[in-house]
Scaffold this motif. Structure first.
Motif, PDB file in Angstrom:
ATOM      1  N   ASP A 102       0.835  -1.192   0.000  1.00  0.00           N
ATOM      2  CA  ASP A 102       0.000   0.000   0.000  1.00  0.00           C
ATOM      3  C   ASP A 102       0.878   1.252   0.000  1.00  0.00           C
ATOM      4  O   ASP A 102       2.090   1.182   0.233  1.00  0.00           O
ATOM      5  N   HIS A 103       0.246   2.371  -0.257  1.00  0.00           N
ATOM      6  CA  HIS A 103       0.933   3.653  -0.344  1.00  0.00           C
ATOM      7  C   HIS A 103      -0.028   4.712   0.168  1.00  0.00           C
ATOM      8  O   HIS A 103      -1.222   4.663  -0.141  1.00  0.00           O
ATOM      9  N   PRO A 104       0.446   5.664   0.947  1.00  0.00           N
ATOM     10  CA  PRO A 104      -0.467   6.685   1.457  1.00  0.00           C
ATOM     11  C   PRO A 104      -1.124   7.530   0.369  1.00  0.00           C
ATOM     12  O   PRO A 104      -2.140   8.187   0.627  1.00  0.00           O
ATOM     13  N   GLU A 105      -0.561   7.492  -0.850  1.00  0.00           N
ATOM     14  CA  GLU A 105      -1.135   8.282  -1.943  1.00  0.00           C
ATOM     15  C   GLU A 105      -1.881   7.420  -2.964  1.00  0.00           C
ATOM     16  O   GLU A 105      -2.260   7.900  -4.032  1.00  0.00           O
ATOM     17  N   THR A 106      -2.117   6.148  -2.631  1.00  0.00           N
ATOM     18  CA  THR A 106      -2.811   5.261  -3.565  1.00  0.00           C
ATOM     19  C   THR A 106      -4.153   5.843  -4.002  1.00  0.00           C
ATOM     20  O   THR A 106      -4.550   5.710  -5.168  1.00  0.00           O
ATOM     21  N   ARG A 107      -4.863   6.499  -3.092  1.00  0.00           N
ATOM     22  CA  ARG A 107      -6.165   7.085  -3.396  1.00  0.00           C
ATOM     23  C   ARG A 107      -6.089   8.037  -4.600  1.00  0.00           C
ATOM     24  O   ARG A 107      -7.055   8.168  -5.363  1.00  0.00           O
ATOM     25  N   ARG A 108      -4.944   8.652  -4.789  1.00  0.00           N
ATOM     26  CA  ARG A 108      -4.793   9.625  -5.880  1.00  0.00           C
ATOM     27  C   ARG A 108      -4.866   8.973  -7.257  1.00  0.00           C
ATOM     28  O   ARG A 108      -5.113   9.639  -8.252  1.00  0.00           O
ATOM     29  N   LEU A 109      -4.661   7.667  -7.325  1.00  0.00           N
ATOM     30  CA  LEU A 109      -4.693   6.963  -8.609  1.00  0.00           C
ATOM     31  C   LEU A 109      -6.114   6.586  -9.034  1.00  0.00           C
ATOM     32  O   LEU A 109      -6.323   6.072 -10.125  1.00  0.00           O
ATOM     33  N   LYS A 110      -7.072   6.816  -8.172  1.00  0.00           N
ATOM     34  CA  LYS A 110      -8.489   6.541  -8.464  1.00  0.00           C
ATOM     35  C   LYS A 110      -8.725   5.081  -8.838  1.00  0.00           C
ATOM     36  O   LYS A 110      -9.458   4.771  -9.777  1.00  0.00           O
ATOM     37  N   GLN A 111      -8.060   4.203  -8.078  1.00  0.00           N
ATOM     38  CA  GLN A 111      -8.234   2.750  -8.164  1.00  0.00           C
ATOM     39  C   GLN A 111      -7.816   2.167  -9.513  1.00  0.00           C
ATOM     40  O   GLN A 111      -8.212   1.056  -9.876  1.00  0.00           O
ATOM     41  N   TYR A 112      -6.950   2.889 -10.222  1.00  0.00           N
ATOM     42  CA  TYR A 112      -6.544   2.465 -11.570  1.00  0.00           C
ATOM     43  C   TYR A 112      -5.063   2.729 -11.762  1.00  0.00           C
ATOM     44  O   TYR A 112      -4.623   3.887 -11.872  1.00  0.00           O
ATOM     45  N   ALA A 113      -4.267   1.659 -11.776  1.00  0.00           N
ATOM     46  CA  ALA A 113      -2.844   1.775 -12.089  1.00  0.00           C
ATOM     47  C   ALA A 113      -2.657   1.585 -13.591  1.00  0.00           C
ATOM     48  O   ALA A 113      -3.062   0.563 -14.146  1.00  0.00           O
ATOM     49  N   GLY A 114      -2.061   2.562 -14.246  1.00  0.00           N
ATOM     50  CA  GLY A 114      -1.937   2.508 -15.690  1.00  0.00           C
ATOM     51  C   GLY A 114      -0.737   1.722 -16.172  1.00  0.00           C
ATOM     52  O   GLY A 114      -0.827   0.899 -17.073  1.00  0.00           O
ATOM     53  N   SER A 115       0.429   1.972 -15.596  1.00  0.00           N
ATOM     54  CA  SER A 115       1.659   1.330 -16.049  1.00  0.00           C
ATOM     55  C   SER A 115       2.582   1.156 -14.851  1.00  0.00           C
ATOM     56  O   SER A 115       2.434   1.829 -13.821  1.00  0.00           O
ATOM     57  N   ILE A 116       3.532   0.234 -14.985  1.00  0.00           N
ATOM     58  CA  ILE A 116       4.511   0.000 -13.928  1.00  0.00           C
ATOM     59  C   ILE A 116       5.880  -0.193 -14.565  1.00  0.00           C
ATOM     60  O   ILE A 116       6.004  -0.778 -15.646  1.00  0.00           O
ATOM     61  N   ALA A 117       6.902   0.348 -13.930  1.00  0.00           N
ATOM     62  CA  ALA A 117       8.258   0.224 -14.458  1.00  0.00           C
ATOM     63  C   ALA A 117       9.254   0.346 -13.321  1.00  0.00           C
ATOM     64  O   ALA A 117       8.945   0.900 -12.256  1.00  0.00           O
ATOM     65  N   LEU A 118      10.444  -0.178 -13.553  1.00  0.00           N
ATOM     66  CA  LEU A 118      11.548  -0.034 -12.612  1.00  0.00           C
ATOM     67  C   LEU A 118      12.539   0.982 -13.156  1.00  0.00           C
ATOM     68  O   LEU A 118      12.766   1.059 -14.361  1.00  0.00           O
ATOM     69  N   ALA A 119      13.122   1.757 -12.257  1.00  0.00           N
ATOM     70  CA  ALA A 119      14.161   2.701 -12.653  1.00  0.00           C
ATOM     71  C   ALA A 119      15.343   1.945 -13.255  1.00  0.00           C
ATOM     72  O   ALA A 119      15.531   0.752 -13.013  1.00  0.00           O
ATOM     73  N   VAL A 120      16.135   2.660 -14.025  1.00  0.00           N
ATOM     74  CA  VAL A 120      17.235   2.020 -14.741  1.00  0.00           C
ATOM     75  C   VAL A 120      18.224   1.358 -13.779  1.00  0.00           C
ATOM     76  O   VAL A 120      18.854   0.349 -14.123  1.00  0.00           O
ATOM     77  N   ASP A 121      18.352   1.884 -12.562  1.00  0.00           N
ATOM     78  CA  ASP A 121      19.258   1.269 -11.583  1.00  0.00           C
ATOM     79  C   ASP A 121      18.564   0.199 -10.743  1.00  0.00           C
ATOM     80  O   ASP A 121      19.195  -0.414  -9.872  1.00  0.00           O
TER      81      ASP A 121
ATOM     82  N   PRO B 235      -3.039   7.489 -14.695  1.00  0.00           N
ATOM     83  CA  PRO B 235      -3.508   8.454 -15.697  1.00  0.00           C
ATOM     84  C   PRO B 235      -4.852   9.080 -15.361  1.00  0.00           C
ATOM     85  O   PRO B 235      -5.113  10.229 -15.737  1.00  0.00           O
ATOM     86  N   LYS B 236      -5.717   8.356 -14.644  1.00  0.00           N
ATOM     87  CA  LYS B 236      -7.026   8.913 -14.300  1.00  0.00           C
ATOM     88  C   LYS B 236      -6.921   9.948 -13.179  1.00  0.00           C
ATOM     89  O   LYS B 236      -7.763  10.844 -13.073  1.00  0.00           O
ATOM     90  N   GLY B 237      -5.889   9.804 -12.356  1.00  0.00           N
ATOM     91  CA  GLY B 237      -5.724  10.730 -11.243  1.00  0.00           C
ATOM     92  C   GLY B 237      -4.650  11.769 -11.453  1.00  0.00           C
ATOM     93  O   GLY B 237      -4.463  12.655 -10.611  1.00  0.00           O
ATOM     94  N   GLY B 238      -3.899  11.671 -12.564  1.00  0.00           N
ATOM     95  CA  GLY B 238      -2.829  12.620 -12.803  1.00  0.00           C
ATOM     96  C   GLY B 238      -1.763  12.581 -11.724  1.00  0.00           C
ATOM     97  O   GLY B 238      -1.247  13.615 -11.291  1.00  0.00           O
ATOM     98  N   HIS B 239      -1.393  11.364 -11.304  1.00  0.00           N
ATOM     99  CA  HIS B 239      -0.464  11.215 -10.194  1.00  0.00           C
ATOM    100  C   HIS B 239       0.351   9.945 -10.392  1.00  0.00           C
ATOM    101  O   HIS B 239      -0.119   8.992 -11.016  1.00  0.00           O
ATOM    102  N   VAL B 240       1.574   9.936  -9.872  1.00  0.00           N
ATOM    103  CA  VAL B 240       2.396   8.727  -9.874  1.00  0.00           C
ATOM    104  C   VAL B 240       2.885   8.476  -8.455  1.00  0.00           C
ATOM    105  O   VAL B 240       3.084   9.412  -7.673  1.00  0.00           O
ATOM    106  N   ILE B 241       3.041   7.186  -8.117  1.00  0.00           N
ATOM    107  CA  ILE B 241       3.575   6.821  -6.811  1.00  0.00           C
ATOM    108  C   ILE B 241       4.813   5.959  -7.010  1.00  0.00           C
ATOM    109  O   ILE B 241       4.963   5.279  -8.026  1.00  0.00           O
TER     110      ILE B 241
END
Length: 354
Positions: free
Chosen positions: A257-276, A285-291
């Protein structure tokens, strides 16, 4: 060759395609996009955000599968589309086009075997219903040669793992093109994460606990032995649940979980790992936010607002994320915006090829 052994010629190959390193004019990323007039495109972008090409496609695209040794990308139609376009990534030229068989549609994702011989596409056999993986021979002009069970309903993303096998996100949602994108089995849906050997045989499948049964497993990324998972909640809209999980073979799914999960409006659009490999990003994308999450522990890291944050991929500065008007480069600590002209609306994936 035995139909269950044709994939076994693959060897692990997860590095950037050799052609991308050799061709300075090749794009670093491929993504699907649309314009205000309703036209739909596949767009190639450089590492600096410069548009390398824009190729029109007959309907909304989703993600792309990249050949490991040839300058080819397969642009896949978004569900319930039935087309896929094979493109030359150096100039955006169409090489050929694929069509799903009767009674099937694509789910927007595909992956190549490590040797580049076969392309696997996630598909819906909607009258059965059953999730399937179409198999196409890249050495024979992408002729369709077989199909395999995906291990569940609604296979969405498929990725190739470091051992040459595959991981499939079976979202669990039954759909039918006669009902457009309506979800037909919410009361009984059961997503799972399925692992296949490099020979295409199902090795392992893991389901969520009952409390997370309505959390559709949609998009995945892997680092070493760990798979990171982006989720889309189909349950009570007033209930807040984690939208990121991780998994290791032989274990249960771990939800973060994440304290800002609510900002995503229950919809995760994409997931990726940093290059390191140190951070995981989940876009909303629905909430205009990334966690962000610490990749090793799964602990939350403060996120940020990014308008219409959609696709994400590794980049030299950490990550690249498609946002309204262009790209955002950076990580949890800092971010810079690079405009991309063209009035594009990006789809949920940014596929790295360089």
């Amino acid at each position: 060759m035995d139909r269950r052994q044709f994939l076994a010629t693959s060897t692990a190959f997860l590095a950037a395609p050799a052609w991308a390193e050799a061709d300075a004019g090749a794009p670093a990323y491929v993504t699907a996009a649309s314009r205000p007039d309703g036209s739909t495109w596949i767009v190639g972008l450089s590492a600096a955000g410069t548009q390398r090409f824009a190729f029109p496609i007959p309907g909304r695209g989703h993600a792309a599968a990249l050949h490991p040794s040839r300058a080819e990308a397969i642009a896949m139609a978004r569900r319930p589309g039935t087309f896929a376009v094979v493109m030359d990534c150096t100039d955006g030229r169409e090489i050929t086009r694929l069509a799903s068989p009767e009674g099937r549609h694509f789910y927007g994702h595909g992956a190549f075997t490590a040797d580049g011989r076969y392309l696997l596409t996630t598909e819906n056999a909607y009258d059965v219903p059953e999730g399937r993986l179409g198999v196409w021979d890249a050495e024979a002009g992408y002729a369709r040669v077989d199909d395999l069970p995906s291990g569940g309903i609604g296979p969405h993303e498929i990725i190739r793992l470091a051992d040459g096998g595959f991981c499939v996100a079976n979202g669990g949602i039954q759909t039918h093109p006669d009902y457009e994108r309506r979800m037909l089995n919410i009361p009984t849906m059961r997503p799972n994460l399925t692992y296949l050997s490099e020979a295409g045989q199902i090795d392992e499948s893991v389901e969520p606990p009952e409390a997370m049964r309505l959390n559709s497993i949609r998009h995945i990324a892997a680092s070493g032995a760990q798979v990171a998972i982006a989720l889309q909640w189909q349950g009570n809209p007033l209930e807040q649940v984690p939208l990121m999980a991780t998994h290791r073979r032989g274990e249960a799914l771990q939800y973060h979980d994440h304290p800002e999960t609510r900002r995503l409006k229950q919809y995760a659009g994409s997931i990726a790992l940093a290059v390191d490999g140190r951070e995981i990003v989940v876009t909303g994308p629905k909430g205009g936010h990334v966690i962000f999450f610490d990749a090793a522990s799964g602990s939350p890291i403060p996120g940020r607002d990014l308008e219409v944050a959609a696709g994400a991929a590794p980049a030299a500065e950490g990550m690249a994320i498609t946002v309204a008007g262009g790209l955002a480069f950076g990580d949890s600590r800092s971010s810079r915006f690079v405009p991309v002209p063209g009035d594009w609306s990006w789809d949920n994936h940014l596929v790295v090829i360089g």
